[in-house]
Design a protein around this motif. Structure first.
Motif, mmCIF file in Angstrom:
data_model
loop_
_atom_site.group_PDB
_atom_site.id
_atom_site.type_symbol
_atom_site.label_atom_id
_atom_site.label_comp_id
_atom_site.label_asym_id
_atom_site.label_seq_id
_atom_site.Cartn_x
_atom_site.Cartn_y
_atom_site.Cartn_z
ATOM 1 N N UNK A 46 0.936 -1.094 0.137
ATOM 2 C CA UNK A 46 0.069 -0.048 0.173
ATOM 3 C C UNK A 46 1.117 1.252 0.020
ATOM 4 N N UNK A 47 0.121 2.370 -0.619
ATOM 5 C CA UNK A 47 0.918 3.808 -0.291
ATOM 6 C C UNK A 47 0.100 4.526 0.759
ATOM 7 N N UNK A 48 0.827 5.289 1.078
ATOM 8 C CA UNK A 48 0.508 6.206 2.396
ATOM 9 C C UNK A 48 0.182 7.486 1.927
ATOM 10 N N UNK A 49 -1.069 8.179 1.504
ATOM 11 C CA UNK A 49 -1.459 9.420 1.150
ATOM 12 C C UNK A 49 -1.404 10.397 2.358
ATOM 13 N N UNK A 50 -1.023 11.616 1.923
ATOM 14 C CA UNK A 50 -1.316 12.626 2.883
ATOM 15 C C UNK A 50 -2.243 13.836 2.336
ATOM 16 N N UNK A 51 -2.668 14.597 3.367
ATOM 17 C CA UNK A 51 -3.214 15.642 3.319
ATOM 18 C C UNK A 51 -2.510 16.820 3.649
ATOM 19 N N UNK A 52 -1.602 17.399 2.853
ATOM 20 C CA UNK A 52 -0.704 18.270 3.242
ATOM 21 C C UNK A 52 0.508 17.411 4.279
ATOM 22 N N UNK A 53 0.604 17.817 5.543
ATOM 23 C CA UNK A 53 1.544 17.211 6.460
ATOM 24 C C UNK A 53 0.741 16.060 7.243
ATOM 25 N N UNK A 54 -0.533 16.081 6.932
ATOM 26 C CA UNK A 54 -1.030 14.703 7.765
ATOM 27 C C UNK A 54 -1.589 13.547 7.190
ATOM 28 N N UNK A 55 -1.189 12.646 7.701
ATOM 29 C CA UNK A 55 -1.549 11.348 6.924
ATOM 30 C C UNK A 55 -2.913 11.137 6.852
ATOM 31 N N UNK A 56 -3.116 10.677 5.472
ATOM 32 C CA UNK A 56 -4.587 10.418 4.952
ATOM 33 C C UNK A 56 -4.876 8.886 4.972
ATOM 34 N N UNK A 57 -5.380 8.651 3.756
ATOM 35 C CA UNK A 57 -5.841 7.384 3.569
ATOM 36 C C UNK A 57 -4.708 6.615 2.911
ATOM 37 N N UNK A 58 -4.741 5.065 3.081
ATOM 38 C CA UNK A 58 -3.922 4.081 2.086
ATOM 39 C C UNK A 58 -4.616 3.699 0.914
#
Length: 180
Positions: free
Chosen positions: A40-52
């Motif tokens: 999986x990849x880890x997405x971000x919303x700016x500097x905050x972790x978002x969905x994988x």
């Protein structure tokens, strides 16, 4: 059409992945998530972790020959990691060598700079890449979206998440033109 979305395992700006992904899928194309590692990849919303998001194919096994176009989402960490991975850089370069459409937003042109494919092209990006792009031989412009016909294939670029509607629309137009 099969469209590759290239992301590092961590650091992609989520909205810059998901909005083009949905636009491509909703237009009847097949989006495929390609990364440098399986899982999986880890997405971000700016500097905050978002969905994988699950990886569909891994660079090294995946080649540009298996796709009709490439999307390079941004975020700061994503293209910074990709430009240090020779397999990812080679994957990007191969799309340009084959004259296939490429769409890049925000910081994504960093990977294209490393692939040495921006020379002689006019494009836009996140403003802090302006000097990097000029030093790599590109002409940088401050526009919501830029479609570049210079060189083989079409290159669609945008600056930031606020430009996503224009970015997706321009990329879908390039895909429609290619399939016609």
């Amino acid at each position: 059409m099969r469209i590759a979305f290239l992301s590092a395992p961590e650091g992609v700006e989520q909205v810059e992945l998901t909005e083009p992904w949905h636009a491509v899928r909703d237009a009847g194309h097949e989006p495929v998530l390609v990364s440098t590692e399986p899982g999986e990849i880890q997405a971000f919303d700016h500097l905050d972790k978002a969905d994988t998001f699950p990886v569909d194919e891994v660079v090294g096994s995946a080649t540009a020959a298996g796709f009709d176009a490439l999307v390079l989402p941004g975020g700061v960490a994503n293209p910074d990691a990709l430009r240090t991975d020779e397999r990812a850089v080679s994957f990007v370069r191969d799309f340009f060598d084959r004259g296939l459409p490429v769409a890049a937003i925000c910081h994504a042109p960093w990977t294209m700079i490393e692939a040495d494919v921006v020379r002689g092209r006019t494009l836009t990006s996140w403003p802090s890449l302006r000097t990097d792009l000029r030093n790599a031989g590109a002409t940088w412009v401050d526009e919501r979206v830029r479609v570049c016909d210079q060189g083989p294939g079409k290159l669609v670029t945008s600056r930031r998440p606020d430009d996503l509607k224009a970015f997706c629309g321009a990329f879908l137009d390039v895909l429609a033109e290619r399939s016609a």
